[in-house]
Write a protein that holds these residues in place. Sequence first.
Motif, PDB file in Angstrom:
ATOM      1  N   VAL A   1     141.907  31.550  76.996  1.00  0.00           N
ATOM      2  CA  VAL A   1     141.508  32.675  76.159  1.00  0.00           C
ATOM      3  C   VAL A   1     142.217  32.617  74.813  1.00  0.00           C
ATOM      4  CG1 VAL A   1     141.420  35.191  76.047  1.00  0.00           C
ATOM      5  CG2 VAL A   1     141.205  34.032  78.227  1.00  0.00           C
ATOM      6  N   ASP A   2     143.416  32.040  74.803  1.00  0.00           N
ATOM      7  CA  ASP A   2     144.238  32.153  73.602  1.00  0.00           C
ATOM      8  C   ASP A   2     144.109  30.953  72.656  1.00  0.00           C
ATOM      9  OD1 ASP A   2     145.336  30.530  75.476  1.00  0.00           O
ATOM     10  OD2 ASP A   2     147.350  31.399  75.425  1.00  0.00           O
ATOM     11  N   LYS A   3     143.250  29.986  73.021  1.00  0.00           N
ATOM     12  CA  LYS A   3     143.122  28.839  72.109  1.00  0.00           C
ATOM     13  C   LYS A   3     142.305  29.246  70.880  1.00  0.00           C
ATOM     14  CE  LYS A   3     138.892  26.793  73.963  1.00  0.00           C
ATOM     15  NZ  LYS A   3     138.240  25.717  74.673  1.00  0.00           N
ATOM     16  N   ASN A   4     142.427  28.476  69.796  1.00  0.00           N
ATOM     17  CA  ASN A   4     141.694  28.798  68.582  1.00  0.00           C
ATOM     18  C   ASN A   4     140.211  28.554  68.786  1.00  0.00           C
ATOM     19  OD1 ASN A   4     143.940  29.559  67.112  1.00  0.00           O
ATOM     20  ND2 ASN A   4     144.405  27.435  66.559  1.00  0.00           N
ATOM     21  N   LYS A   5     139.423  29.415  68.131  1.00  0.00           N
ATOM     22  CA  LYS A   5     137.980  29.278  68.247  1.00  0.00           C
ATOM     23  C   LYS A   5     137.510  28.022  67.497  1.00  0.00           C
ATOM     24  CE  LYS A   5     136.747  33.248  70.305  1.00  0.00           C
ATOM     25  NZ  LYS A   5     137.969  33.282  71.099  1.00  0.00           N
ATOM     26  N   THR A   6     136.566  27.308  68.142  1.00  0.00           N
ATOM     27  CA  THR A   6     135.980  26.142  67.489  1.00  0.00           C
ATOM     28  C   THR A   6     134.473  26.280  67.524  1.00  0.00           C
ATOM     29  OG1 THR A   6     135.850  24.925  69.564  1.00  0.00           O
ATOM     30  CG2 THR A   6     137.856  24.620  68.262  1.00  0.00           C
TER      31      THR A   6
ATOM     32  N   ALA B   1     123.177  32.543  74.841  1.00  0.00           N
ATOM     33  CA  ALA B   1     123.146  32.726  73.385  1.00  0.00           C
ATOM     34  C   ALA B   1     123.564  34.155  73.070  1.00  0.00           C
ATOM     35  CB  ALA B   1     121.741  32.476  72.838  1.00  0.00           C
ATOM     36  N   ILE B   2     124.254  34.340  71.956  1.00  0.00           N
ATOM     37  CA  ILE B   2     124.674  35.690  71.578  1.00  0.00           C
ATOM     38  C   ILE B   2     124.383  35.935  70.103  1.00  0.00           C
ATOM     39  CG2 ILE B   2     126.532  35.770  73.275  1.00  0.00           C
ATOM     40  CD1 ILE B   2     128.404  35.489  70.636  1.00  0.00           C
ATOM     41  N   MET B   3     124.277  37.229  69.782  1.00  0.00           N
ATOM     42  CA  MET B   3     124.367  37.596  68.378  1.00  0.00           C
ATOM     43  C   MET B   3     125.837  37.917  68.171  1.00  0.00           C
ATOM     44  SD  MET B   3     123.178  41.537  68.163  1.00  0.00           S
ATOM     45  CE  MET B   3     124.010  42.867  69.014  1.00  0.00           C
ATOM     46  N   ALA B   4     126.400  37.470  67.065  1.00  0.00           N
ATOM     47  CA  ALA B   4     127.819  37.720  66.854  1.00  0.00           C
ATOM     48  C   ALA B   4     127.999  38.912  65.939  1.00  0.00           C
ATOM     49  CB  ALA B   4     128.476  36.483  66.255  1.00  0.00           C
ATOM     50  N   VAL B   5     128.787  39.881  66.429  1.00  0.00           N
ATOM     51  CA  VAL B   5     129.061  41.090  65.653  1.00  0.00           C
ATOM     52  C   VAL B   5     130.572  41.158  65.451  1.00  0.00           C
ATOM     53  CG1 VAL B   5     128.767  43.583  65.525  1.00  0.00           C
ATOM     54  CG2 VAL B   5     127.080  42.193  66.737  1.00  0.00           C
ATOM     55  N   PRO B   6     131.087  40.438  64.457  1.00  0.00           N
ATOM     56  CA  PRO B   6     132.537  40.337  64.321  1.00  0.00           C
ATOM     57  C   PRO B   6     133.213  41.687  64.068  1.00  0.00           C
ATOM     58  CG  PRO B   6     131.410  39.321  62.451  1.00  0.00           C
ATOM     59  CD  PRO B   6     130.370  39.619  63.475  1.00  0.00           C
ATOM     60  N   GLY B   7     132.477  42.640  63.512  1.00  0.00           N
ATOM     61  CA  GLY B   7     133.088  43.944  63.257  1.00  0.00           C
ATOM     62  C   GLY B   7     133.446  44.685  64.531  1.00  0.00           C
ATOM     63  N   HIS B   8     132.740  44.365  65.631  1.00  0.00           N
ATOM     64  CA  HIS B   8     132.927  45.174  66.834  1.00  0.00           C
ATOM     65  C   HIS B   8     133.055  44.358  68.114  1.00  0.00           C
ATOM     66  CE1 HIS B   8     132.372  48.611  64.274  1.00  0.00           C
ATOM     67  NE2 HIS B   8     131.355  47.963  63.722  1.00  0.00           N
ATOM     68  N   ASP B   9     133.447  43.110  67.960  1.00  0.00           N
ATOM     69  CA  ASP B   9     133.737  42.282  69.130  1.00  0.00           C
ATOM     70  C   ASP B   9     134.909  41.383  68.759  1.00  0.00           C
ATOM     71  OD1 ASP B   9     132.383  40.941  71.833  1.00  0.00           O
ATOM     72  OD2 ASP B   9     133.505  39.542  70.574  1.00  0.00           O
ATOM     73  N   SER B  10     135.952  41.424  69.549  1.00  0.00           N
ATOM     74  CA  SER B  10     137.187  40.758  69.129  1.00  0.00           C
ATOM     75  C   SER B  10     137.037  39.236  69.094  1.00  0.00           C
ATOM     76  CB  SER B  10     138.348  41.171  70.035  1.00  0.00           C
ATOM     77  OG  SER B  10     137.983  41.004  71.370  1.00  0.00           O
ATOM     78  N   ARG B  11     136.214  38.676  69.989  1.00  0.00           N
ATOM     79  CA  ARG B  11     136.034  37.218  69.968  1.00  0.00           C
ATOM     80  C   ARG B  11     135.254  36.781  68.736  1.00  0.00           C
ATOM     81  NH1 ARG B  11     133.313  38.268  75.443  1.00  0.00           N
ATOM     82  NH2 ARG B  11     132.664  39.882  74.008  1.00  0.00           N
ATOM     83  N   ASP B  12     134.202  37.569  68.427  1.00  0.00           N
ATOM     84  CA  ASP B  12     133.418  37.258  67.235  1.00  0.00           C
ATOM     85  C   ASP B  12     134.267  37.441  65.976  1.00  0.00           C
ATOM     86  OD1 ASP B  12     131.365  36.907  69.014  1.00  0.00           O
ATOM     87  OD2 ASP B  12     130.380  38.819  68.584  1.00  0.00           O
ATOM     88  N   PHE B  13     135.141  38.453  66.012  1.00  0.00           N
ATOM     89  CA  PHE B  13     136.024  38.704  64.874  1.00  0.00           C
ATOM     90  C   PHE B  13     136.925  37.494  64.627  1.00  0.00           C
ATOM     91  CE2 PHE B  13     139.748  40.160  62.642  1.00  0.00           C
ATOM     92  CZ  PHE B  13     139.270  41.092  61.747  1.00  0.00           C
TER      93      PHE B  13
ATOM     94  N   PHE C   1     136.387  34.399  65.571  1.00  0.00           N
ATOM     95  CA  PHE C   1     135.585  33.260  65.129  1.00  0.00           C
ATOM     96  C   PHE C   1     135.223  33.418  63.649  1.00  0.00           C
ATOM     97  CE2 PHE C   1     131.698  30.758  64.649  1.00  0.00           C
ATOM     98  CZ  PHE C   1     131.990  29.613  65.373  1.00  0.00           C
ATOM     99  N   ALA C   2     134.786  34.633  63.290  1.00  0.00           N
ATOM    100  CA  ALA C   2     134.376  34.881  61.904  1.00  0.00           C
ATOM    101  C   ALA C   2     135.555  34.708  60.951  1.00  0.00           C
ATOM    102  CB  ALA C   2     133.795  36.288  61.786  1.00  0.00           C
ATOM    103  N   SER C   3     136.734  35.125  61.384  1.00  0.00           N
ATOM    104  CA  SER C   3     137.924  34.965  60.549  1.00  0.00           C
ATOM    105  C   SER C   3     138.228  33.488  60.353  1.00  0.00           C
ATOM    106  CB  SER C   3     139.126  35.661  61.175  1.00  0.00           C
ATOM    107  OG  SER C   3     138.819  37.008  61.450  1.00  0.00           O
ATOM    108  N   ALA C   4     138.110  32.711  61.442  1.00  0.00           N
ATOM    109  CA  ALA C   4     138.428  31.287  61.369  1.00  0.00           C
ATOM    110  C   ALA C   4     137.453  30.544  60.451  1.00  0.00           C
ATOM    111  CB  ALA C   4     138.421  30.673  62.763  1.00  0.00           C
ATOM    112  N   PHE C   5     136.172  30.961  60.451  1.00  0.00           N
ATOM    113  CA  PHE C   5     135.172  30.224  59.679  1.00  0.00           C
ATOM    114  C   PHE C   5     134.698  30.988  58.442  1.00  0.00           C
ATOM    115  CE2 PHE C   5     135.117  28.239  63.817  1.00  0.00           C
ATOM    116  CZ  PHE C   5     135.057  26.893  63.493  1.00  0.00           C
ATOM    117  N   ASP C   6     135.435  32.070  58.123  1.00  0.00           N
ATOM    118  CA  ASP C   6     135.163  32.794  56.887  1.00  0.00           C
ATOM    119  C   ASP C   6     133.739  33.344  56.828  1.00  0.00           C
ATOM    120  OD1 ASP C   6     136.500  33.760  54.831  1.00  0.00           O
ATOM    121  OD2 ASP C   6     136.137  32.083  53.453  1.00  0.00           O
ATOM    122  N   LEU C   7     133.309  33.937  57.913  1.00  0.00           N
ATOM    123  CA  LEU C   7     131.976  34.535  57.981  1.00  0.00           C
ATOM    124  C   LEU C   7     132.071  36.034  57.700  1.00  0.00           C
ATOM    125  CD1 LEU C   7     131.003  32.576  61.191  1.00  0.00           C
ATOM    126  CD2 LEU C   7     129.860  32.344  58.978  1.00  0.00           C
TER     127      LEU C   7
END
Length: 808
Positions: A301-306, A339-351, A353-359
């Motif tokens: 769970v704690d590895k960096n998102k790729t 498949a998922i829709m990513a909602v970085p504002g309201h899902d910590s995993r998406d957040f 990922f989005a932070s890592a890839f500047d989305l």
Amino acid sequence: MSERYDPQAVETKWQAQWERRGTNSWTEAALRNAKDPYYNLMMFPYPSAEGLHIGNLYAYTGADVNGRYWRLMGKDVFEPIGFDAFGIHSENYALKVDKNPNDLIPANIANFTRVLKRFGGMYDWNHTVNSTSPDYYRWTQWIFLKLMQAGLVERREAPVNWCPSCKTVLANEQVIAGLCERCESPVEQRELPQWFFRITDYAPRLLANLDHIDWSDVTKKAQANWIGRSDGAEVDFAVKGREETIRIFTTRPDTLFGATYMVLAPEHPLVETLATPEQRDAVGSYRESVAKQDLVERQKVDKNKTGVLTGSYCVNPVNGAEIPVWIADYVLMGYGTGAIMAVPGHDSRDFEFASAFDLPILRVIAAPGEEADTPLAEAFVGDGTLVNSGEFDGLTVADGKRAIVESLAARGVAEAQVNYRLHDWCVSRQRYWGPPIPVIHCQRCGPVPVPEEDLPVEHPHLDDFRPDDSGVSPLARAKDWYETPCPRCDGPAHRDADVTDNFLCSGWYFLRYPSTDREDMALDPQLTRKWLPVDCYIGGNEHAVLHLMYARFLTMALSDMGEIEFDEPFTRFRANGLLIRDGRKMSKSRGNVIVPDSIIDRYGADTMRLYLLFLGPYEQVADYQSRGIQGPHGFLNRLWQCAVEAVAGDPDPTVERALHRTIKQVSEQVPTLQFNTAIAAMMEYLNVARAGGRKARKAEVEPLLVMLAPFAPHIAEELYSRLGNDGGLFETARWPRYDEAKTAADTAEMAVQVNGKVRGRITVAVDLAEADVIAAAKANENVARHLDGKQLRKTIVVPGRLVNLVVG
RNA sequence: GCCUGGGUGGCGAAAUCGGUAGACGCGCCAGACUCAAAAUCUGGUAUGGGCAACCAUGUGAGAGUUCGAGUCUCUCCCCAGGCACCA
């Protein structure tokens, strides 16, 4: 026999006596004619070479006390035992010591039988089960065929869990945190054609029935958690410039306006299509690197998102926004649609990922007091109202979910959907030591079930049964057995070389026990109707999502096929706590394992049984501390002395009152498995009965012997007969009754409090008027001192317990 | 992170429709029996103070409700078990 308590002599004598008289066993006719049946079940052991574990005996002692109690209550108690002798555990051990399981298992069963008899379980040795015996596994195979007929068996090429050390696939339930349940090797993913049982068809019922079965809460919670229902919606996203749509599953349709990108699992079938020429190489190498990971690595769970871009874009159906499609290993193919829709504002995993890839990260939910443009420092997953969501702004999260799904459903691009985490049960194993799968693969007809009349498909004897890495079971090496004509067209064919998961053997054994006299059918309808479902099942909670889930599924399936008339196998289930030693888990590597034989040699089975249940609350972790066994041992010695010296005569009133109180408490606590306090009550009673060195009356001792009999059956029988009773305690005695009137004393000691602090105690008649009680309280010397010069403001009297005088 | 249990003497634990905290047992201390030891039996044993009567403190921490809280409410901490990138 000497006048001193000699456990060995007593136990040998009574075990022989029970066996000779058939006290604990049933004939087939008796099973059919039982008037008040009570099916008392415990989990049949796997007969290991190390011998029976004390943890097994901890579970069995509690279960046996329950069975013996109900017998003394007048029930016809059926208490069978058997051996779960197929499976990887036995086979791996055989490999380790370089022996054949065919040779090891019979010796282990003989040793287990010896200890189970020695421990004094009330087992019916006329109705045992050995899962490796053809007259048992014949019916295990029959169940496989029945499930096949019912359409509940599927052969599928799918990504499965592969243990590289055991060299076989594993069910999801057998993978613990990415590791093999048996050998703890990291599990890999492989694409292999395997047999699956469609347990997921039963997910809603497996979950719903939990509400009305009487099971330990921990077990029900573990099952509910494992089945893992989640309510949400599936939504179609059109792919820009293509025909295809991507269907995603979400539990948060209310956040659709916040979707800023999409993610597919790397294994998703559309990935190939969606990868643009520029991205093809990057996508290909990412998929390869993911495929190489074992489960432990992937599930960290704690590895960096790729992840990598596919190069394609999707259109958000709520607002037409074009958002990029990524692939990433944090999305799993095995859940939802992959498949998922990513909602970085309201899902910590998406957040993350989005932070890592500047989305981009959008806020679409605001908590009270937050504005639509309050920046997000992390994913906000709490409750609130919708913002930045067009016409849906201002709705609550719950209303937003409903409204958005409704609006999309009207356009045919979404529907409400319930998902379960439960996976289908992969039952094939590429191993030797199990029942062969009763299927023949024909070149022309494909997989053909073995005709019922050809069962059992006998398990071939192999000298070299070592598994290999090929994904093909060792059974394929038994050429004469393997190659066989097709039962349908008689053309060239071969047997399925896999064996079934051991949990299929253990998933139905309790159904078989009453019918073991029948060689011509698995389940005798009359006996099954009489004895099943099981009245009480006691065992370890480590099987909450394995054995207990599979047993429920098989029972439901057989019930739907009309083979049985109930759909829950165990009316009542109680999980005993884990037995540890001096605060730590018992294990061979720690060298802190207790061997039952050594305890029985030294103190006897009765002391051991009593001690195990005296350790603490039966349903919680129990800590075995070796020195404590002196307590129950001394108790039995004192009981022996007290009983052999007991004299005739009427009970002393004080002792009689204590007796009735004890009967009341023990009668309440044994059926609820509160064994530790029930034992304490009996100890306390013995202390009263022999207080000051008095000789107890026989009438004072005899009811105690009957109450103690479930816990310490041998000494109870012996002393019962020494008191002059013939015919055996378990055959003639009945559980004692108490008289409520005789539990009450004439006087009571009451605490006297002044402002809530105890300042004295008074002994008063129980029926003394309240005013007189208060007067007596005030008269107490120390109380008077504390009242001196103060104004009495309030008086509280709890009859028989306390007086509280409130002063200001 | 989520879901379960649980936290009380030197130790295993009792007592939770709010009402005498520590039943029962282990260990320990003292005594009896014994030349001695083991075994057994009897008595004592929450902590601090006091010769004692008693007094104060005490159920993971802190707040609250109450005449009264181990028990109820709120906020935390710790331990054990289960699940876990499940969308």
